[in-house]
Write an enzyme that holds these catalytic residues in place. Sequence first.
Site, PDB file in Angstrom:
ATOM      1  N   ASN A   1      -8.356  -9.020  -1.929  1.00 11.91           N
ATOM      2  CA  ASN A   1      -7.204  -8.537  -1.154  1.00 11.91           C
ATOM      3  C   ASN A   1      -7.130  -9.175   0.228  1.00 11.91           C
ATOM      4  O   ASN A   1      -8.141  -9.201   0.954  1.00 11.91           O
ATOM      5  CB  ASN A   1      -7.316  -7.020  -0.959  1.00 11.91           C
ATOM      6  CG  ASN A   1      -7.055  -6.245  -2.227  1.00 11.91           C
ATOM      7  OD1 ASN A   1      -6.896  -6.821  -3.289  1.00 11.91           O
ATOM      8  ND2 ASN A   1      -7.023  -4.931  -2.111  1.00 11.91           N
TER       9      ASN A   1
ATOM     10  N   ASP B   1      -1.221  -0.895  -3.845  1.00  7.33           N
ATOM     11  CA  ASP B   1      -2.536  -0.989  -3.196  1.00  7.33           C
ATOM     12  C   ASP B   1      -2.882   0.366  -2.570  1.00  7.33           C
ATOM     13  O   ASP B   1      -2.022   1.031  -1.984  1.00  7.33           O
ATOM     14  CB  ASP B   1      -2.445  -2.081  -2.115  1.00  7.33           C
ATOM     15  CG  ASP B   1      -3.766  -2.348  -1.430  1.00  7.33           C
ATOM     16  OD1 ASP B   1      -4.814  -2.244  -2.100  1.00  7.33           O
ATOM     17  OD2 ASP B   1      -3.745  -2.696  -0.231  1.00  7.33           O
ATOM     18  N   HIS B   2      -4.129   0.776  -2.694  1.00  5.05           N
ATOM     19  CA  HIS B   2      -4.600   2.054  -2.128  1.00  5.05           C
ATOM     20  C   HIS B   2      -3.657   3.208  -2.465  1.00  5.05           C
ATOM     21  O   HIS B   2      -3.221   3.944  -1.557  1.00  5.05           O
ATOM     22  CB  HIS B   2      -4.791   1.946  -0.605  1.00  5.05           C
ATOM     23  CG  HIS B   2      -5.935   1.059  -0.223  1.00  5.05           C
ATOM     24  ND1 HIS B   2      -7.247   1.410  -0.397  1.00  5.05           N
ATOM     25  CD2 HIS B   2      -5.948  -0.199   0.286  1.00  5.05           C
ATOM     26  CE1 HIS B   2      -8.033   0.416  -0.006  1.00  5.05           C
ATOM     27  NE2 HIS B   2      -7.267  -0.585   0.407  1.00  5.05           N
TER      28      HIS B   2
ATOM     29  N   SER C   1       0.837  -1.198   0.000  1.00  2.87           N
ATOM     30  CA  SER C   1       0.000   0.000   0.000  1.00  2.87           C
ATOM     31  C   SER C   1       0.876   1.254   0.000  1.00  2.87           C
ATOM     32  O   SER C   1       2.006   1.243   0.486  1.00  2.87           O
ATOM     33  CB  SER C   1      -0.951   0.000   1.198  1.00  2.87           C
ATOM     34  OG  SER C   1      -0.254   0.333   2.361  1.00  2.87           O
TER      35      SER C   1
ATOM     36  N   HIS D   1     -12.351  -3.547   6.079  1.00  2.97           N
ATOM     37  CA  HIS D   1     -10.896  -3.696   6.262  1.00  2.97           C
ATOM     38  C   HIS D   1     -10.598  -4.136   7.692  1.00  2.97           C
ATOM     39  O   HIS D   1     -11.208  -3.627   8.639  1.00  2.97           O
ATOM     40  CB  HIS D   1     -10.191  -2.356   6.022  1.00  2.97           C
ATOM     41  CG  HIS D   1      -9.934  -2.059   4.584  1.00  2.97           C
ATOM     42  ND1 HIS D   1     -10.192  -0.839   4.021  1.00  2.97           N
ATOM     43  CD2 HIS D   1      -9.419  -2.832   3.595  1.00  2.97           C
ATOM     44  CE1 HIS D   1      -9.843  -0.860   2.737  1.00  2.97           C
ATOM     45  NE2 HIS D   1      -9.371  -2.064   2.457  1.00  2.97           N
ATOM     46  N   GLY D   2      -9.663  -5.034   7.853  1.00  2.00           N
ATOM     47  CA  GLY D   2      -9.213  -5.420   9.190  1.00  2.00           C
ATOM     48  C   GLY D   2     -10.085  -6.499   9.808  1.00  2.00           C
ATOM     49  O   GLY D   2     -11.020  -7.013   9.185  1.00  2.00           O
TER      50      GLY D   2
ATOM     51  N   GLU E   1     -11.693   2.688  -6.899  1.00  2.00           N
ATOM     52  CA  GLU E   1     -12.715   2.265  -5.924  1.00  2.00           C
ATOM     53  C   GLU E   1     -13.893   3.223  -5.912  1.00  2.00           C
ATOM     54  O   GLU E   1     -13.720   4.432  -5.944  1.00  2.00           O
ATOM     55  CB  GLU E   1     -12.075   2.179  -4.526  1.00  2.00           C
ATOM     56  CG  GLU E   1     -13.035   1.706  -3.447  1.00  2.00           C
ATOM     57  CD  GLU E   1     -12.314   1.326  -2.148  1.00  2.00           C
ATOM     58  OE1 GLU E   1     -11.202   0.736  -2.218  1.00  2.00           O
ATOM     59  OE2 GLU E   1     -12.853   1.629  -1.075  1.00  2.00           O
TER      60      GLU E   1
ATOM     61  N   HIS F   1     -11.961  -5.824  -1.509  1.00  2.00           N
ATOM     62  CA  HIS F   1     -10.973  -5.515  -0.468  1.00  2.00           C
ATOM     63  C   HIS F   1     -11.442  -6.168   0.835  1.00  2.00           C
ATOM     64  O   HIS F   1     -12.590  -6.563   0.954  1.00  2.00           O
ATOM     65  CB  HIS F   1     -10.847  -3.996  -0.284  1.00  2.00           C
ATOM     66  CG  HIS F   1     -10.000  -3.362  -1.345  1.00  2.00           C
ATOM     67  ND1 HIS F   1      -8.835  -2.695  -1.069  1.00  2.00           N
ATOM     68  CD2 HIS F   1     -10.132  -3.329  -2.687  1.00  2.00           C
ATOM     69  CE1 HIS F   1      -8.295  -2.267  -2.195  1.00  2.00           C
ATOM     70  NE2 HIS F   1      -9.071  -2.637  -3.201  1.00  2.00           N
ATOM     71  N   GLY F   2     -10.519  -6.236   1.798  1.00  2.00           N
ATOM     72  CA  GLY F   2     -10.901  -6.773   3.106  1.00  2.00           C
ATOM     73  C   GLY F   2     -11.194  -8.262   3.073  1.00  2.00           C
ATOM     74  O   GLY F   2     -12.129  -8.737   3.728  1.00  2.00           O
TER      75      GLY F   2
END
Length: 276
Positions: free
Chosen positions: A226, A81-82, A49, A177-178, A133, A204-205
Amino acid sequence: KIVNGFDLMKYAQDHHYMLPAFNTTNLEMTYAIAKGLNKAKLPGYIQISSNNLRLSDPEAIVYLTKKALADNDVPIGLHLDHGKSYEDVKACVNAGFTSIMIDASHLPFEENIEEVKRAVEYCHFYNVPVEAELGCLQGKEEDIVNEADAKTDPDMVADFVAQTGCDLLAVAVGNVHGLDIEPKVDLPLLEQISKISPVPLVMHGGSGIPFDIIQKAREFNLLKVNYGSDLRKAFVSTFGRAYEANHNACSVIELSIEAVENVSEKAAELVTIINS
Ligand code: G3H
Ligand code: ZN
């Protein structure tokens, strides 16, 4: 081998593969992910990222990733990424990254479009695909916390893709995320978006999303998933366990070797399951 991002997408689509994108943070994680993909003999991405670039120089990442993949004959992409800024995008493309994300999803629709368009213009000149995104994920991406939760609006998808020229679309459909929030993937919404989007979708996530959901999502043009936290947890917990057991356990070499093994096993397991 690191391959061009367009070639990787085509290879995956032709062979019906789902591509995991594993986040690396440091040298050991890069080696571990490469090892996991080598072991599984399946294609995917190694990604880093923008946020992590302050710790890892893009040219060093390209060099290390090439080294780590020297014996691998399955196509692997090296992805930003991002991507936070046009400058980061340019630095990574110039260094030899083969795929890019520009993330302007926190900006109003028109500004998101403008940012992505600018990145697309640069990347396409160098034949590098761009992920963008639409919508905002809740949760924690490394040290960035996002409280906003805005699902991708299907009515904006066609316009967004047409105006930006992006090649992959990251969606917010209840994925987070997370590891702190439970993801609740809205498959009907994903299906609706897949019918509108002319480009493949990205989730994502990935950490914490049940595998049957990912497998179902394959029917809805999901090409890239991801995984960050799952691998970071495998890495950090190796050190944490040893430290808990013995506060004098500080053999960084031994523990790093063990952590590389644990991360590579996790990566191999994830890429295998999502393709089973
Ligand atoms: O961009 C990276 C990912 O979306 C990682 O998400 O840490 O929840 O797997 P995760
Ligand atoms: Zn993400």
